[in-house]
Motif scaffolding. Sequence first.
Motif, PDB file in Angstrom:
ATOM      1  N   ASP A   1      87.718  82.103 129.298  1.00  0.00           N
ATOM      2  CA  ASP A   1      86.972  83.025 128.436  1.00  0.00           C
ATOM      3  C   ASP A   1      86.886  84.422 129.051  1.00  0.00           C
ATOM      4  OD1 ASP A   1      86.606  81.014 126.612  1.00  0.00           O
ATOM      5  OD2 ASP A   1      84.583  80.488 127.291  1.00  0.00           O
ATOM      6  N   ALA A   2      86.603  84.475 130.348  1.00  0.00           N
ATOM      7  CA  ALA A   2      86.498  85.769 131.024  1.00  0.00           C
ATOM      8  C   ALA A   2      87.843  86.495 131.021  1.00  0.00           C
ATOM      9  CB  ALA A   2      86.009  85.569 132.456  1.00  0.00           C
ATOM     10  N   ALA A   3      88.924  85.743 131.217  1.00  0.00           N
ATOM     11  CA  ALA A   3      90.249  86.360 131.235  1.00  0.00           C
ATOM     12  C   ALA A   3      90.625  86.895 129.857  1.00  0.00           C
ATOM     13  CB  ALA A   3      91.285  85.346 131.711  1.00  0.00           C
ATOM     14  N   LEU A   4      90.322  86.154 128.811  1.00  0.00           N
ATOM     15  CA  LEU A   4      90.621  86.626 127.456  1.00  0.00           C
ATOM     16  C   LEU A   4      89.809  87.875 127.114  1.00  0.00           C
ATOM     17  CD1 LEU A   4      90.909  83.265 125.508  1.00  0.00           C
ATOM     18  CD2 LEU A   4      92.702  85.008 125.716  1.00  0.00           C
ATOM     19  N   LYS A   5      88.565  87.897 127.540  1.00  0.00           N
ATOM     20  CA  LYS A   5      87.720  89.073 127.318  1.00  0.00           C
ATOM     21  C   LYS A   5      88.313  90.285 128.037  1.00  0.00           C
ATOM     22  CE  LYS A   5      82.954  90.732 127.865  1.00  0.00           C
ATOM     23  NZ  LYS A   5      81.580  90.377 128.354  1.00  0.00           N
ATOM     24  N   ALA A   6      88.752  90.088 129.282  1.00  0.00           N
ATOM     25  CA  ALA A   6      89.358  91.179 130.049  1.00  0.00           C
ATOM     26  C   ALA A   6      90.668  91.628 129.417  1.00  0.00           C
ATOM     27  CB  ALA A   6      89.583  90.736 131.492  1.00  0.00           C
ATOM     28  N   ALA A   7      91.442  90.678 128.898  1.00  0.00           N
ATOM     29  CA  ALA A   7      92.720  91.013 128.259  1.00  0.00           C
ATOM     30  C   ALA A   7      92.503  91.890 127.021  1.00  0.00           C
ATOM     31  CB  ALA A   7      93.462  89.736 127.885  1.00  0.00           C
ATOM     32  N   LYS A   8      91.528  91.543 126.235  1.00  0.00           N
ATOM     33  CA  LYS A   8      91.232  92.341 125.043  1.00  0.00           C
ATOM     34  C   LYS A   8      90.795  93.756 125.428  1.00  0.00           C
ATOM     35  CE  LYS A   8      89.948  88.274 122.311  1.00  0.00           C
ATOM     36  NZ  LYS A   8      88.833  87.495 121.690  1.00  0.00           N
ATOM     37  N   ALA A   9      90.057  93.867 126.537  1.00  0.00           N
ATOM     38  CA  ALA A   9      89.641  95.186 127.014  1.00  0.00           C
ATOM     39  C   ALA A   9      90.853  96.010 127.442  1.00  0.00           C
ATOM     40  CB  ALA A   9      88.660  95.031 128.171  1.00  0.00           C
ATOM     41  N   VAL A  10      91.833  95.366 128.071  1.00  0.00           N
ATOM     42  CA  VAL A  10      93.062  96.057 128.459  1.00  0.00           C
ATOM     43  C   VAL A  10      93.792  96.569 127.220  1.00  0.00           C
ATOM     44  CG1 VAL A  10      95.371  95.732 129.439  1.00  0.00           C
ATOM     45  CG2 VAL A  10      93.381  94.833 130.641  1.00  0.00           C
ATOM     46  N   ASP A  11      93.872  95.747 126.206  1.00  0.00           N
ATOM     47  CA  ASP A  11      94.587  96.146 124.985  1.00  0.00           C
ATOM     48  C   ASP A  11      93.889  97.324 124.292  1.00  0.00           C
ATOM     49  OD1 ASP A  11      96.493  94.178 125.380  1.00  0.00           O
ATOM     50  OD2 ASP A  11      95.399  92.679 124.197  1.00  0.00           O
ATOM     51  N   ARG A  12      92.574  97.327 124.294  1.00  0.00           N
ATOM     52  CA  ARG A  12      91.838  98.456 123.710  1.00  0.00           C
ATOM     53  C   ARG A  12      92.080  99.721 124.529  1.00  0.00           C
ATOM     54  NH1 ARG A  12      87.770  94.408 123.129  1.00  0.00           N
ATOM     55  NH2 ARG A  12      86.712  95.170 124.996  1.00  0.00           N
ATOM     56  N   ALA A  13      92.115  99.570 125.852  1.00  0.00           N
ATOM     57  CA  ALA A  13      92.348 100.724 126.728  1.00  0.00           C
ATOM     58  C   ALA A  13      93.744 101.305 126.498  1.00  0.00           C
ATOM     59  CB  ALA A  13      92.175 100.313 128.187  1.00  0.00           C
ATOM     60  N   ARG A  14      94.719 100.450 126.312  1.00  0.00           N
ATOM     61  CA  ARG A  14      96.083 100.944 126.070  1.00  0.00           C
ATOM     62  C   ARG A  14      96.151 101.736 124.761  1.00  0.00           C
ATOM     63  NH1 ARG A  14     100.282 100.602 123.266  1.00  0.00           N
ATOM     64  NH2 ARG A  14      99.365  99.023 121.905  1.00  0.00           N
ATOM     65  N   LYS A  15      95.471 101.246 123.746  1.00  0.00           N
ATOM     66  CA  LYS A  15      95.470 101.947 122.462  1.00  0.00           C
ATOM     67  C   LYS A  15      94.811 103.320 122.570  1.00  0.00           C
ATOM     68  CE  LYS A  15      95.618  97.838 119.510  1.00  0.00           C
ATOM     69  NZ  LYS A  15      94.872  97.019 118.516  1.00  0.00           N
ATOM     70  N   ARG A  16      93.869 103.443 123.508  1.00  0.00           N
ATOM     71  CA  ARG A  16      93.212 104.749 123.731  1.00  0.00           C
ATOM     72  C   ARG A  16      94.065 105.670 124.585  1.00  0.00           C
ATOM     73  NH1 ARG A  16      88.757 101.434 125.143  1.00  0.00           N
ATOM     74  NH2 ARG A  16      89.027 102.091 127.323  1.00  0.00           N
ATOM     75  N   GLY A  17      95.152 105.132 125.136  1.00  0.00           N
ATOM     76  CA  GLY A  17      96.000 105.936 126.006  1.00  0.00           C
ATOM     77  C   GLY A  17      95.555 105.960 127.445  1.00  0.00           C
ATOM     78  N   ALA A  18      94.651 105.055 127.817  1.00  0.00           N
ATOM     79  CA  ALA A  18      94.137 105.009 129.188  1.00  0.00           C
ATOM     80  C   ALA A  18      95.196 104.410 130.126  1.00  0.00           C
ATOM     81  CB  ALA A  18      92.863 104.184 129.245  1.00  0.00           C
ATOM     82  N   SER A  19      95.121 104.790 131.387  1.00  0.00           N
ATOM     83  CA  SER A  19      96.015 104.225 132.394  1.00  0.00           C
ATOM     84  C   SER A  19      95.614 102.782 132.672  1.00  0.00           C
ATOM     85  CB  SER A  19      95.944 105.046 133.680  1.00  0.00           C
ATOM     86  OG  SER A  19      96.703 104.426 134.704  1.00  0.00           O
TER      87      SER A  19
END
Length: 482
Positions: free
Chosen positions: A64-82
């Motif tokens: 669960d924690a890994a999936l939550k972190a993965a979704k956060a990474v995907d949102r960050a990529r869409k924002r153009g974050a490193s």
Amino acid sequence: MKKPAKKIAARKAAAPDIALLGLAEAARAVAQGKVTSQALTEACLARIAAWQPRVNAFLKLEADAALKAAKAVDRARKRGASLGRLGGVPLAHKDMYYRAGKETSCGSAIRRHWKATETATALQRLDAEGALDLGRLNMAEFAFGPTGHNYHYGHARNPWNTDRITGGSSSGSAAAVAARMVFGALGSDTGGSIRQPAHYCGLVGMKPTWGRVSRAAAMPLSYSLDTVGPLTRRVEDSALLMEILAGADPRDPTASTQPVGNYVAAAKSGAVRGLKLAVPRRYFWDKLNKPSAECLEAALKALSKLGVKIVEMTPPDMEMVTAASMVMISAEAAALHASWLRTRPNLYGDQVRARLENGLAVSALDYIDSQRWRSEATAAFLKAMNGADAVFAPVADRPAPTVEETDVAGRPEAGKTIAALTRLTRPINYLGLPAMTVPAGFVRGRLPIGFQLIGRPFDEAMLYRIAGAYEAVQPTYQTLPV
């Protein structure tokens, strides 16, 4: 015209499993938006569901924690974050790397519910580059066993043949990476505990120069020998992790300030023509079985075709080096565990307790002599290389033995069996040199075999250079366990 439903279903079924990507390849795919971190994580979780009952690699899964972190990474990529160099890639690690607030058992009953108060520098560096952590991986109790047996949490099993050992002590790390449950994992190597499981499970395993990687907040076994390193499927993946892990650390005064090399560039260079590779037949080839010898000779031939000059090497007395290494690890491990041996001996497995108690009998004179002779032995080995760029040697004298035949708990011959398994790796820890396992091929019904590249101090880049060139012509990672 509408396509038949059966053809659409067949096409979906034939879609590639993204869990089979390389680590560096997966990181690039996430950064470029070709695949999401969530999709990578779900692919790994699907393989864990299929493989964990067979190989017992995980002690604790943090899905669960890994999936939550993965979704956060995907949102960050869409924002153009490193995202960092490992942004959104699922890893997991040997259960000896402390993470604040999390249980870390070290494969033992003594620390079954112990919670760390600090996080290992190695984990911090992976976190900082955006890696995900899927959980804690099985290991030999207190990292003091070369087979992968664990009498508290169950034995890890080799994905290529579950009747066979993974090797130890980084047993869960090897099983998880070989079964493509994660893209890479941390192990530790005090007498071969990265290189030997990599050999038995068909992986790349890097034991860096002593002091190359911080050991802060990682469970100690032998302060003079412990090293931190990765197990991966491909050479580039190992190089990438080593670039991130290596370097000075104020939390670990033994961590070297030597500059960190560009290991990834070295692994991808392919420039090996004119390099000299030394082969120490004495000691290292003495007990090598025929199928393994034939596989390694084929690897040498492949390297020779790439333009590497193969030369013979007469090593110093490696039996003495091995003996000194055994004295050092026995004494230091016993000193670390002396209090628990007095107060909670019943909580140790028989094999580990017996090995630790043997260390209590090591004399101060023998221990001091083993420390004093170390620099002399290292100098003698480097001199014997006679200008060679690296050394080529076996990792073990055979492919993985069975779980049953290496179940040595409580048996009087346990010490001899254990010593034989790490006979070809243990001396290199004593010398403090970098060494890595490179997959060479398969014998006896697809049992993996690897070779060991040994380098000069802090010359990990040279090992990656040779290993990368070899892998380019012998991509054994393309063969999967089934």
